[in-house]
Design a protein around this motif. Structure first.
Motif, PDB file in Angstrom:
ATOM      1  N   ASN A 124       0.903  -1.242  -0.127  1.00 19.49           N
ATOM      2  CA  ASN A 124      -0.083  -0.183   0.114  1.00 19.49           C
ATOM      3  C   ASN A 124       0.764   1.271   0.053  1.00 19.49           C
ATOM      4  O   ASN A 124       0.527   2.142  -0.565  1.00 19.49           O
ATOM      5  N   SER A 125       1.978   1.245   0.712  1.00 15.59           N
ATOM      6  CA  SER A 125       2.855   2.461   0.744  1.00 15.59           C
ATOM      7  C   SER A 125       4.174   2.201   0.181  1.00 15.59           C
ATOM      8  O   SER A 125       4.721   1.160   0.248  1.00 15.59           O
ATOM      9  N   GLN A 126       4.567   2.855  -1.019  1.00  7.51           N
ATOM     10  CA  GLN A 126       5.651   2.795  -1.911  1.00  7.51           C
ATOM     11  C   GLN A 126       6.342   3.918  -1.849  1.00  7.51           C
ATOM     12  O   GLN A 126       5.886   5.262  -2.225  1.00  7.51           O
ATOM     13  N   LYS A 127       7.620   3.849  -1.777  1.00  5.26           N
ATOM     14  CA  LYS A 127       8.531   5.036  -1.858  1.00  5.26           C
ATOM     15  C   LYS A 127       9.415   4.959  -3.088  1.00  5.26           C
ATOM     16  O   LYS A 127       9.692   3.873  -3.737  1.00  5.26           O
ATOM     17  N   PHE A 128       9.558   6.280  -3.915  1.00  6.10           N
ATOM     18  CA  PHE A 128      10.219   6.291  -4.861  1.00  6.10           C
ATOM     19  C   PHE A 128      11.418   6.966  -4.806  1.00  6.10           C
ATOM     20  O   PHE A 128      11.959   7.369  -3.602  1.00  6.10           O
ATOM     21  N   GLU A 129      12.034   6.821  -5.989  1.00  5.62           N
ATOM     22  CA  GLU A 129      13.649   7.377  -5.896  1.00  5.62           C
ATOM     23  C   GLU A 129      13.817   8.698  -5.600  1.00  5.62           C
ATOM     24  O   GLU A 129      14.854   9.272  -4.846  1.00  5.62           O
ATOM     25  N   ASP A 130      12.588   9.590  -5.933  1.00  7.27           N
ATOM     26  CA  ASP A 130      12.645  10.778  -5.435  1.00  7.27           C
ATOM     27  C   ASP A 130      12.388  11.325  -4.092  1.00  7.27           C
ATOM     28  O   ASP A 130      12.203  12.658  -3.789  1.00  7.27           O
ATOM     29  N   GLY A 131      12.147  10.238  -3.307  1.00  2.00           N
ATOM     30  CA  GLY A 131      11.739  10.435  -1.864  1.00  2.00           C
ATOM     31  C   GLY A 131      10.478  10.725  -1.486  1.00  2.00           C
ATOM     32  O   GLY A 131       9.959  10.487  -0.402  1.00  2.00           O
ATOM     33  N   LYS A 132       9.671  10.680  -2.751  1.00  4.12           N
ATOM     34  CA  LYS A 132       8.238  10.864  -2.627  1.00  4.12           C
ATOM     35  C   LYS A 132       7.507   9.488  -2.181  1.00  4.12           C
ATOM     36  O   LYS A 132       8.010   8.536  -2.530  1.00  4.12           O
ATOM     37  N   THR A 133       6.186   9.279  -1.346  1.00  3.07           N
ATOM     38  CA  THR A 133       5.748   8.266  -1.149  1.00  3.07           C
ATOM     39  C   THR A 133       4.403   8.338  -1.718  1.00  3.07           C
ATOM     40  O   THR A 133       3.598   9.294  -1.432  1.00  3.07           O
ATOM     41  N   GLU A 134       3.971   7.195  -2.162  1.00  2.00           N
ATOM     42  CA  GLU A 134       2.575   7.049  -2.673  1.00  2.00           C
ATOM     43  C   GLU A 134       1.763   6.086  -1.771  1.00  2.00           C
ATOM     44  O   GLU A 134       2.296   4.934  -1.615  1.00  2.00           O
ATOM     45  N   TYR A 135       0.755   6.399  -1.386  1.00  6.52           N
ATOM     46  CA  TYR A 135      -0.213   5.670  -0.566  1.00  6.52           C
ATOM     47  C   TYR A 135      -1.358   5.029  -1.460  1.00  6.52           C
ATOM     48  O   TYR A 135      -2.232   5.672  -1.722  1.00  6.52           O
ATOM     49  N   PHE A 136      -1.303   3.845  -1.720  1.00  6.86           N
ATOM     50  CA  PHE A 136      -2.308   3.275  -2.768  1.00  6.86           C
ATOM     51  C   PHE A 136      -3.792   3.560  -2.357  1.00  6.86           C
ATOM     52  O   PHE A 136      -4.635   3.766  -3.198  1.00  6.86           O
ATOM     53  N   PRO A 137      -4.113   3.001  -1.075  1.00  6.06           N
ATOM     54  CA  PRO A 137      -5.546   3.450  -0.714  1.00  6.06           C
ATOM     55  C   PRO A 137      -6.180   4.614  -0.868  1.00  6.06           C
ATOM     56  O   PRO A 137      -7.269   4.962  -1.311  1.00  6.06           O
ATOM     57  N   THR A 138      -5.330   5.727  -0.599  1.00  5.96           N
ATOM     58  CA  THR A 138      -5.729   7.126  -0.844  1.00  5.96           C
ATOM     59  C   THR A 138      -5.729   7.449  -2.418  1.00  5.96           C
ATOM     60  O   THR A 138      -6.519   8.146  -2.666  1.00  5.96           O
ATOM     61  N   TRP A 139      -4.833   6.983  -3.157  1.00  4.94           N
ATOM     62  CA  TRP A 139      -4.817   7.301  -4.555  1.00  4.94           C
ATOM     63  C   TRP A 139      -6.062   6.625  -5.008  1.00  4.94           C
ATOM     64  O   TRP A 139      -6.692   7.297  -6.025  1.00  4.94           O
ATOM     65  N   ALA A 140      -6.296   5.212  -4.762  1.00  6.41           N
ATOM     66  CA  ALA A 140      -7.410   4.570  -5.404  1.00  6.41           C
ATOM     67  C   ALA A 140      -8.827   5.279  -4.790  1.00  6.41           C
ATOM     68  O   ALA A 140      -9.475   5.151  -5.829  1.00  6.41           O
ATOM     69  N   ALA A 141      -8.981   5.555  -3.680  1.00 11.13           N
ATOM     70  CA  ALA A 141     -10.235   5.907  -3.326  1.00 11.13           C
ATOM     71  C   ALA A 141     -10.438   7.211  -3.656  1.00 11.13           C
ATOM     72  O   ALA A 141     -11.523   7.369  -4.314  1.00 11.13           O
ATOM     73  N   THR A 142      -9.482   8.426  -4.162  1.00 14.87           N
ATOM     74  CA  THR A 142      -9.706   9.407  -4.795  1.00 14.87           C
ATOM     75  C   THR A 142     -10.159   9.217  -6.347  1.00 14.87           C
ATOM     76  O   THR A 142     -10.780   9.947  -6.767  1.00 14.87           O
ATOM     77  N   LYS A 143      -9.235   8.400  -6.804  1.00 18.20           N
ATOM     78  CA  LYS A 143      -9.443   8.170  -8.223  1.00 18.20           C
ATOM     79  C   LYS A 143     -10.864   7.805  -8.658  1.00 18.20           C
ATOM     80  O   LYS A 143     -11.571   8.035  -9.519  1.00 18.20           O
ATOM     81  N   VAL A 144     -11.316   6.609  -7.789  1.00 18.16           N
ATOM     82  CA  VAL A 144     -12.908   6.137  -8.015  1.00 18.16           C
ATOM     83  C   VAL A 144     -13.695   7.025  -7.540  1.00 18.16           C
ATOM     84  O   VAL A 144     -14.838   7.367  -8.335  1.00 18.16           O
ATOM     85  N   ALA A 145     -13.547   7.986  -6.482  1.00 16.84           N
ATOM     86  CA  ALA A 145     -14.558   8.993  -6.198  1.00 16.84           C
ATOM     87  C   ALA A 145     -14.700   9.912  -7.128  1.00 16.84           C
ATOM     88  O   ALA A 145     -15.593  10.683  -7.246  1.00 16.84           O
ATOM     89  N   GLU A 146     -13.560  10.124  -8.144  1.00 17.82           N
ATOM     90  CA  GLU A 146     -13.581  11.282  -9.204  1.00 17.82           C
ATOM     91  C   GLU A 146     -14.276  10.711 -10.411  1.00 17.82           C
ATOM     92  O   GLU A 146     -14.264  11.355 -11.534  1.00 17.82           O
TER      93      GLU A 146
END
Length: 422
Positions: A323-345
């Motif tokens: 669910n939580s994934q860090k990228f090389e640029d230091g940013k973190t993506e939290y999948f549940p947040t991204w998925a919930a927002t995307k579907v809500a939109e």
């Protein structure tokens, strides 16, 4: 009929030379021969005479052979039994020396292994299958070639009597979606549990494939794993005599058999650890992983804590990654947040599916699974469904309306991560 013969030998010869003669008698009155059926032997004048009956030579030789065969056969049987007895004694002695000894059973269901038994079966605990909050698991083989998984428990402070009682309770719990407990070991401070071996290891090993030779699980398999896991948890929460809260639901604790049927592992171990469980919590990944908010707030833990963890795991089943994934640029993506927002939109639900599946999924099943996941991770446990309701949602018998985005996910989106990491 009378026949002229001056001796017993001549009388015998006369009968043998006539193929119709069946018997003869030689006495003081002379030689008498019988032809046809022996119905008139009462015609003998003198009692006590010897009657000689003619028989085929094959019957005479067979009789002789049989008389010889009987003692030979009896002797052979006796020798075979003696040899078989020696073989069985040898096997028993070998088993006592170098294999697992099946000892006392607990309530007729579990086997009490000795530590030496399991050390031999696991080749001195040489092949590790995995490790977690409750201890490490090793592969083993019983003398009948049955594969087993041996878990060496850590942090167990219970006495032997209490440990046996708790293990006995766990051993009575049987369900197609729960890993079966075969036995245990309790010697000194050593505490081990013996489970059925699962050929396809853990769900985690398939979602996060380190071995490129493994093929990504297709959607149907993932859906069946999600449904089977929900059924296993519903059984623990709602159908056991006492509600059993797992407390550590995550892909590592969902094992897959040879047919990829999911089996929930480590159920009941939180109760075994007792007060030591608070120490175990420090080894988990926190709320961002699978722990419900009530773990941090200090509210009494209920079965709804498992529901939250299960929901977090559903997101990983859908995405095929953590669910939580860090990228090389230091940013973190939290999948549940991204998925919930995307579907809500209004985005297509297939857009949140694991890219490796290339959109190959049943849209209706995926929608049900996603909505179930969102309802399971609601901050307030009152708003979360029971595991029995989750099963009904996934099966399509209970309709789940579009869920609200949990406050904790909103905080993450707003960058207020103090609540999550505290």
């Amino acid at each position: 009929m009378p026949f002229a013969a001056d001796s017993s030998a001549n009388c015998k010869s006369a009968c043998l030379n006539n193929c119709s003669c069946n018997a003869y008698v030689y006495n003081s009155t002379g030689c008498s021969l019988w032809f046809g059926d022996l119905l008139n032997i009462q015609q003998l004048d003198n009692g006590g005479d010897e009657l000689y009956i003619r028989v085929a030579s094959s019957e005479v030789s067979s009789s002789k052979k049989e008389s010889i065969r009987r003692p030979v056969t009896v002797g052979a049987i006796a020798g075979t039994l003696a040899l078989l007895g020696l073989v069985l004694v040898g096997i028993w002695i070998w088993g006592k020396r170098g294999s697992v000894e099946i000892s006392n059973a607990v309530e007729g269901s579990l086997v009490a292994f000795t530590y030496r038994d399991l050390k031999i079966a696991s080749k001195c605990f040489s092949e590790i299958l995995g490790s977690g909050a409750f201890g490490s698991v090793f592969k083993g083989v019983l003398p009948d070639s049955t594969l087993i998984a041996v878990k060496k428990l850590q942090g167990i402070t219970q006495g032997e009597k209490q440990f046996r009682a708790e293990v006995s309770t766990i051993g009575t719990i049987q369900h197609v979606n729960l890993v079966r407990l075969r036995g245990f070991c309790c010697e000194g401070n050593k505490r081990l549990l013996v489970y059925d071996y699962m050929e396809n290891r853990s769900l985690n090993s398939h979602l996060l494939r380190k071995d490129d030779s493994k093929v990504a699980l297709d959607w149907k398999t993932r859906y069946n794993i999600a449904l089977g896991t929900a059924r296993g948890l519903a059984y623990l929460h709602e159908e056991c005599r006492d509600c059993i809260i797992h407390c550590d639901i995550k892909p590592e604790n969902i094992l897959l058999d040879v047919n990829f049927v999911p089996k929930v592992a480590d159920f009941g171990l939180a109760k075994l650890l007792g007060r030591e469980f608070s120490r175990v919590l420090t080894t988990m990944r926190g709320t961002r992983g699978y722990l419900a908010p009530e773990w941090i707030s200090g509210v009494a833990i209920t079965a709804k804590a498992d529901v939250y963890s299960y929901g977090m795991m559903l997101f990983e089943i859908i995405s095929g990654r953590r669910n939580s994934q860090k990228f090389e640029d230091g940013k973190t993506e939290y999948f549940p947040t991204w998925a919930a927002t995307k579907v809500a939109e209004g985005a297509d639900v297939l857009s949140i599916l694991d890219n490796q599946l290339e959109g190959n999924a049943d849209t209706e099943e995926l929608t049900r699974t996603f909505r179930a996941a969102c309802w399971c991770i609601q901050d307030d446990e009152v708003h979360r469904p029971t595991m029995g309701q989750v099963v009904q949602i996934l099966e399509g018998f209970l309709e789940a309306r579009p869920p609200p985005i949990p406050r904790s996910l909103q905080l993450i989106m707003e960058g207020e991560e103090t609540y999550i990491s505290s």
